[in-house]
Design a protein around this motif. Structure first.
Motif, PDB file in Angstrom:
ATOM      1  N   HIS A  23     -21.971 -20.735   0.077  1.00  0.00           N
ATOM      2  CA  HIS A  23     -21.257 -21.954  -0.322  1.00  0.00           C
ATOM      3  C   HIS A  23     -21.814 -22.443  -1.653  1.00  0.00           C
ATOM      4  CE1 HIS A  23     -19.340 -25.877  -0.220  1.00  0.00           C
ATOM      5  NE2 HIS A  23     -18.631 -25.455   0.810  1.00  0.00           N
ATOM      6  N   PRO A  24     -20.947 -22.884  -2.576  1.00  0.00           N
ATOM      7  CA  PRO A  24     -21.430 -23.333  -3.883  1.00  0.00           C
ATOM      8  C   PRO A  24     -22.339 -24.553  -3.828  1.00  0.00           C
ATOM      9  CG  PRO A  24     -19.081 -23.814  -3.618  1.00  0.00           C
ATOM     10  CD  PRO A  24     -19.476 -22.914  -2.493  1.00  0.00           C
ATOM     11  N   VAL A  25     -22.182 -25.392  -2.819  1.00  0.00           N
ATOM     12  CA  VAL A  25     -23.066 -26.566  -2.714  1.00  0.00           C
ATOM     13  C   VAL A  25     -24.508 -26.115  -2.507  1.00  0.00           C
ATOM     14  CG1 VAL A  25     -23.669 -28.575  -1.313  1.00  0.00           C
ATOM     15  CG2 VAL A  25     -21.281 -28.138  -1.902  1.00  0.00           C
ATOM     16  N   ALA A  26     -24.713 -25.149  -1.644  1.00  0.00           N
ATOM     17  CA  ALA A  26     -26.070 -24.642  -1.407  1.00  0.00           C
ATOM     18  C   ALA A  26     -26.656 -24.059  -2.688  1.00  0.00           C
ATOM     19  CB  ALA A  26     -26.048 -23.591  -0.297  1.00  0.00           C
ATOM     20  N   VAL A  27     -25.835 -23.368  -3.463  1.00  0.00           N
ATOM     21  CA  VAL A  27     -26.307 -22.791  -4.728  1.00  0.00           C
ATOM     22  C   VAL A  27     -26.708 -23.902  -5.692  1.00  0.00           C
ATOM     23  CG1 VAL A  27     -25.643 -21.436  -6.749  1.00  0.00           C
ATOM     24  CG2 VAL A  27     -24.931 -20.704  -4.468  1.00  0.00           C
ATOM     25  N   GLU A  28     -25.889 -24.941  -5.799  1.00  0.00           N
ATOM     26  CA  GLU A  28     -26.213 -26.041  -6.709  1.00  0.00           C
ATOM     27  C   GLU A  28     -27.498 -26.752  -6.291  1.00  0.00           C
ATOM     28  OE1 GLU A  28     -23.594 -28.525  -9.046  1.00  0.00           O
ATOM     29  OE2 GLU A  28     -21.982 -27.972  -7.660  1.00  0.00           O
ATOM     30  N   VAL A  29     -27.675 -26.956  -4.994  1.00  0.00           N
ATOM     31  CA  VAL A  29     -28.891 -27.612  -4.513  1.00  0.00           C
ATOM     32  C   VAL A  29     -30.118 -26.780  -4.889  1.00  0.00           C
ATOM     33  CG1 VAL A  29     -30.186 -28.275  -2.449  1.00  0.00           C
ATOM     34  CG2 VAL A  29     -27.771 -28.870  -2.643  1.00  0.00           C
ATOM     35  N   MET A  30     -30.031 -25.474  -4.672  1.00  0.00           N
ATOM     36  CA  MET A  30     -31.147 -24.604  -5.032  1.00  0.00           C
ATOM     37  C   MET A  30     -31.363 -24.595  -6.547  1.00  0.00           C
ATOM     38  SD  MET A  30     -32.595 -23.266  -2.332  1.00  0.00           S
ATOM     39  CE  MET A  30     -33.327 -21.689  -2.773  1.00  0.00           C
ATOM     40  N   ALA A  31     -30.290 -24.600  -7.306  1.00  0.00           N
ATOM     41  CA  ALA A  31     -30.399 -24.582  -8.763  1.00  0.00           C
ATOM     42  C   ALA A  31     -31.059 -25.840  -9.296  1.00  0.00           C
ATOM     43  CB  ALA A  31     -29.017 -24.400  -9.383  1.00  0.00           C
ATOM     44  N   LEU A  32     -30.882 -26.949  -8.609  1.00  0.00           N
ATOM     45  CA  LEU A  32     -31.472 -28.215  -9.028  1.00  0.00           C
ATOM     46  C   LEU A  32     -32.946 -28.342  -8.660  1.00  0.00           C
ATOM     47  CD1 LEU A  32     -28.506 -30.582  -8.113  1.00  0.00           C
ATOM     48  CD2 LEU A  32     -29.425 -30.216 -10.414  1.00  0.00           C
ATOM     49  N   SER A  33     -33.478 -27.363  -7.944  1.00  0.00           N
ATOM     50  CA  SER A  33     -34.847 -27.467  -7.434  1.00  0.00           C
ATOM     51  C   SER A  33     -35.912 -27.091  -8.467  1.00  0.00           C
ATOM     52  CB  SER A  33     -35.011 -26.566  -6.209  1.00  0.00           C
ATOM     53  OG  SER A  33     -34.961 -25.196  -6.588  1.00  0.00           O
ATOM     54  N   GLY A  34     -35.489 -26.557  -9.604  1.00  0.00           N
ATOM     55  CA  GLY A  34     -36.456 -26.171 -10.626  1.00  0.00           C
ATOM     56  C   GLY A  34     -36.777 -24.698 -10.662  1.00  0.00           C
ATOM     57  N   MET A  55     -20.219 -18.453  -6.124  1.00  0.00           N
ATOM     58  CA  MET A  55     -21.637 -18.796  -6.126  1.00  0.00           C
ATOM     59  C   MET A  55     -22.250 -18.627  -7.518  1.00  0.00           C
ATOM     60  SD  MET A  55     -22.623 -17.124  -2.413  1.00  0.00           S
ATOM     61  CE  MET A  55     -24.337 -17.685  -2.341  1.00  0.00           C
ATOM     62  N   VAL A  56     -21.846 -17.581  -8.236  1.00  0.00           N
ATOM     63  CA  VAL A  56     -22.326 -17.403  -9.605  1.00  0.00           C
ATOM     64  C   VAL A  56     -21.862 -18.569 -10.470  1.00  0.00           C
ATOM     65  CG1 VAL A  56     -22.144 -15.968 -11.678  1.00  0.00           C
ATOM     66  CG2 VAL A  56     -22.467 -14.892  -9.452  1.00  0.00           C
ATOM     67  N   ARG A  57     -20.618 -18.962 -10.295  1.00  0.00           N
ATOM     68  CA  ARG A  57     -20.072 -20.088 -11.062  1.00  0.00           C
ATOM     69  C   ARG A  57     -20.867 -21.366 -10.792  1.00  0.00           C
ATOM     70  NH1 ARG A  57     -15.306 -19.561  -9.433  1.00  0.00           N
ATOM     71  NH2 ARG A  57     -14.375 -18.473 -11.203  1.00  0.00           N
ATOM     72  N   VAL A  61     -22.940 -23.688 -13.520  1.00  0.00           N
ATOM     73  CA  VAL A  61     -22.744 -25.130 -13.726  1.00  0.00           C
ATOM     74  C   VAL A  61     -24.079 -25.809 -13.998  1.00  0.00           C
ATOM     75  CG1 VAL A  61     -22.143 -27.285 -12.536  1.00  0.00           C
ATOM     76  CG2 VAL A  61     -20.587 -25.333 -12.434  1.00  0.00           C
ATOM     77  N   ARG A  62     -25.128 -25.370 -13.315  1.00  0.00           N
ATOM     78  CA  ARG A  62     -26.466 -25.963 -13.473  1.00  0.00           C
ATOM     79  C   ARG A  62     -27.343 -25.173 -14.446  1.00  0.00           C
ATOM     80  NH1 ARG A  62     -25.670 -31.039 -12.235  1.00  0.00           N
ATOM     81  NH2 ARG A  62     -24.492 -31.218 -10.287  1.00  0.00           N
ATOM     82  N   ARG A  63     -26.724 -24.206 -15.143  1.00  0.00           N
ATOM     83  CA  ARG A  63     -27.414 -23.425 -16.178  1.00  0.00           C
ATOM     84  C   ARG A  63     -28.661 -22.714 -15.645  1.00  0.00           C
ATOM     85  NH1 ARG A  63     -24.975 -24.457 -20.921  1.00  0.00           N
ATOM     86  NH2 ARG A  63     -23.803 -26.402 -21.124  1.00  0.00           N
ATOM     87  N   VAL A  64     -28.533 -22.168 -14.453  1.00  0.00           N
ATOM     88  CA  VAL A  64     -29.601 -21.379 -13.854  1.00  0.00           C
ATOM     89  C   VAL A  64     -29.101 -19.935 -13.738  1.00  0.00           C
ATOM     90  CG1 VAL A  64     -30.984 -20.986 -11.786  1.00  0.00           C
ATOM     91  CG2 VAL A  64     -30.603 -23.308 -12.608  1.00  0.00           C
ATOM     92  N   PRO A  65     -29.812 -18.971 -14.287  1.00  0.00           N
ATOM     93  CA  PRO A  65     -29.359 -17.581 -14.227  1.00  0.00           C
ATOM     94  C   PRO A  65     -29.186 -17.116 -12.786  1.00  0.00           C
ATOM     95  CG  PRO A  65     -31.192 -17.811 -15.763  1.00  0.00           C
ATOM     96  CD  PRO A  65     -31.094 -19.111 -15.019  1.00  0.00           C
ATOM     97  N   ALA A  66     -28.112 -16.385 -12.550  1.00  0.00           N
ATOM     98  CA  ALA A  66     -27.853 -15.841 -11.215  1.00  0.00           C
ATOM     99  C   ALA A  66     -27.770 -14.326 -11.281  1.00  0.00           C
ATOM    100  CB  ALA A  66     -26.553 -16.402 -10.645  1.00  0.00           C
ATOM    101  N   MET A  67     -28.550 -13.671 -10.406  1.00  0.00           N
ATOM    102  CA  MET A  67     -28.435 -12.238 -10.183  1.00  0.00           C
ATOM    103  C   MET A  67     -27.751 -12.028  -8.839  1.00  0.00           C
ATOM    104  SD  MET A  67     -32.274 -10.947 -11.148  1.00  0.00           S
ATOM    105  CE  MET A  67     -31.802  -9.203 -11.038  1.00  0.00           C
TER     106      MET A  67
END
Length: 260
Positions: A23-34, A55-57, A61-67
């Motif tokens: 889910h994209p919300v979970a990705v954003e939360v993790m991306a905001l964690s630093g 999920m990559v998108r 949004v939070r400018r965190v690289p995704a593999m």
């Protein structure tokens, strides 16, 4: 070259985590964690192909690289992950130099590889194909996961493979493959991990490893590892919920009980 790949091959200390909740919300939360990056776990989590792009998108949004850790060695899966806009792939169960070379070929466009050209999200849905092709090979991180007895035996050849950026240790599967499970196998497993990290560093490649705790990061960083995947979103959720959940206050029966 992207800043992320430059940091990877430059051996900057990077700490990411697996994203397993589809889910994209979970990705954003993790991306905001630093975290420095996220690795979407398409191999073990129940994530559909179309959700990978979503999920990559969300990470973008939070400018965190995704593999993306792809499900296997299939070129089609590697291409799908990269077409979604992922900045790299983690290819599991690489046990030979030939498999490592195949992962590189599937990840890079000619003349360095055999990746097919398509109008995916990464290429602006077809509107930016020339621009994307001009820099994709330099921007894409190719990481291979060594987690078998055969991979351990062939680590020197795997580490010598041109085009591989990161050699990543999967301690869980490696412990099973070399019969080093549990406390009694700790010394054997640790020796195997040191062998992989040592061979990787000796070849000038970036060494990575999965760590269940921050303490493990410090331990393996001391011998040359610099690319770490710390736990996962589901592991953080499982560890955090019990410690923060207060006992439910006693209450009498009410409408909520009838609706449960």
């Amino acid at each position: 070259m992207s800043e992320f790949r430059q940091k990877c091959i430059g051996k900057a200390n990077l700490v990411g985590s697996f994203a397993a909740i589809p889910h994209p919300v979970a990705v954003e939360v993790m991306a905001l964690s630093g975290l420095d990056f996220l690795c979407i776990d398409w191999e073990h989590a129940q994530i559909s192909r179309d959700m990978i792009e979503t999920m990559v998108r969300a990470a973008d949004v939070r400018r965190v690289p995704a593999m993306v850790r792809v499900p296997g060695h299939a070129p089609e899966a590697i291409q799908a992950a990269l077409d979604s806009g992922a900045q790299g792939v983690l290819v599991p169960r690489v046990s030979t130099a030939a498999q490592a070379e195949a992962a590189v070929k599937a990840s890079r466009y000619p003349p360095l590889g055999e990746r097919g050209v398509g109008p995916g999200r990464a290429a602006g849905y077809g509107y930016r194909i020339p621009e994307y092709l001009a820099g994709a090979n330099d921007r894409t991180v190719v990481a291979v996961q060594v987690e078998t007895a055969a991979g351990l035996a062939n680590i020197d050849a795997i580490a010598a493979t041109d085009g591989v950026d990161v050699i990543f240790v999967g301690p869980g599967d490696l412990s099973v493959s070399i019969d080093a499970i549990g406390p009694q196998g700790a010394d054997k497993l640790n020796a195997a991990i040191r062998t992989v990290i040592g061979a990787t560093v000796a070849r000038g490649k970036t060494s990575g490893i999965f760590c269940a705790s921050p303490q493990a990061i410090s331990r393996w960083a001391a011998i040359g590892a610099s690319f770490f995947v710390l736990a996962s979103d589901t592991m953080f959720l499982g560890a955090g919920a019990p410690g923060h959940a207060a006992p439910a206050a006693p209450r009498g029966p009410g409408p909520r009980d009838e609706l449960a």
